[in-house]
Design an enzyme around this catalytic site. Structure first.
Site, short mmCIF file in Angstrom:
data_model
loop_
_atom_site.label_atom_id
_atom_site.label_comp_id
_atom_site.label_asym_id
_atom_site.label_seq_id
_atom_site.Cartn_x
_atom_site.Cartn_y
_atom_site.Cartn_z
N LEU A 31 27.84 19.61 47.82
CA LEU A 31 29.18 19.98 48.28
C LEU A 31 29.27 19.94 49.80
CD1 LEU A 31 29.76 22.96 45.83
CD2 LEU A 31 31.16 20.89 45.93
N SER A 59 21.35 42.38 36.05
CA SER A 59 22.48 41.72 35.39
C SER A 59 22.00 40.75 34.32
CB SER A 59 23.32 40.97 36.43
OG SER A 59 24.36 40.26 35.81
N LYS A 122 44.06 32.70 31.88
CA LYS A 122 43.72 33.84 31.03
C LYS A 122 44.92 34.78 30.96
CE LYS A 122 38.70 34.03 31.66
NZ LYS A 122 37.55 34.90 32.02
N GLU A 123 44.89 35.66 29.98
CA GLU A 123 45.98 36.62 29.80
C GLU A 123 46.20 37.47 31.05
OE1 GLU A 123 47.25 40.28 26.78
OE2 GLU A 123 45.51 39.04 26.32
N GLU A 149 26.74 27.24 37.24
CA GLU A 149 28.18 27.34 37.00
C GLU A 149 28.91 27.16 38.33
OE1 GLU A 149 30.99 30.29 34.53
OE2 GLU A 149 30.31 31.12 36.44
N HIS A 165 38.84 41.64 41.05
CA HIS A 165 37.45 42.01 40.75
C HIS A 165 37.10 43.36 41.38
CE1 HIS A 165 33.20 41.46 39.89
NE2 HIS A 165 32.94 41.80 41.15
#
Length: 209
Positions: A31, A59, A122-123, A149, A165
């Site tokens: 990138l 996590s 998304k909702e 990802e 967030h």
């Protein structure tokens, strides 16, 4: 979990973290090379800024427990695709897809999965393009394919996503309904703004031609 097993799990995860950190560096380098090229050769650079993150040991272990999968390198590689993450903020919606195409067109990258939350938000109102990419990293014992990802979104959506967030974190993921509705309204406003800015950008480019 027994102490011995826990120690083995943590040791395994620490080894994996080093490998996934290398995967992040590979994607970031690609990138950054594109970013540098656009700054020199083109009038418009689709990349605004790049961030990356590696999931903590806690996590990863928590996800493995929640998914009820063994804490082994192979099991985690097959079942958890967001251990390593790179986020790319772009100026316009078209830039998101352009950068995604430039990445996935590279010979040593394999596209594993696509989730287009721009075309299908998304909702909650969340909009972003998620790619799971497989990239080879080169270790002393040879090359190893790693999943990374990559999340691509506009600057405006990045601001909304970061704010949402932080709010979810502060409220322990129990955001009041009225706040959720306001966040959804903000997401719609941002989507409309992105569309307007894209149209302005396209019109100005046509005039230059």
């Amino acid at each position: 979990i027994a102490k011995t097993t826990l120690y083995e799990n943590v040791s395994e995860l620490m080894k994996m973290q080093q490998i996934y950190e290398a995967g992040i560096k590979e994607i970031r380098t690609k990138l950054e090379i594109l970013d540098a090229e656009f700054k020199v050769k083109h009038d418009h650079n689709p990349i605004h800024h790049i961030e990356s993150r590696l999931n903590s040991l806690e996590s990863i272990l928590k996800k493995a427990i929640n998914k009820d999968i063994p804490v082994t390198e192979r099991s985690l590689e097959e079942n958890i695709h967001d251990i390593a993450g790179v986020r790319v903020s772009c100026n316009y919606v078209d830039d998101v897809y352009k950068v995604a195409q430039l990445l996935t067109d590279q010979d040593d990258i394999r596209l594993v999965e696509v989730k287009d939350y721009i075309a299908n938000p998304k909702e909650s109102g969340y909009m972003s393009l998620h790619l799971v990419l497989e990239v080879p990293i080169f270790l002393s014992e040879g090359s190893k394919p790693i999943h990374v990802e990559v999340q691509l979104r506009t600057i405006a959506t990045d601001f909304w996503g970061s704010s949402q967030h932080k709010l979810k974190y502060k409220t322990d993921n129990n955001v009041p309904e009225d706040i959720k509705e306001e966040l959804q309204e903000c997401a719609k406003t941002i989507s409309e703004l992105d569309l307007k800015m894209q149209n302005i950008h396209n019109r100005l480019n046509k005039k230059r031609v």
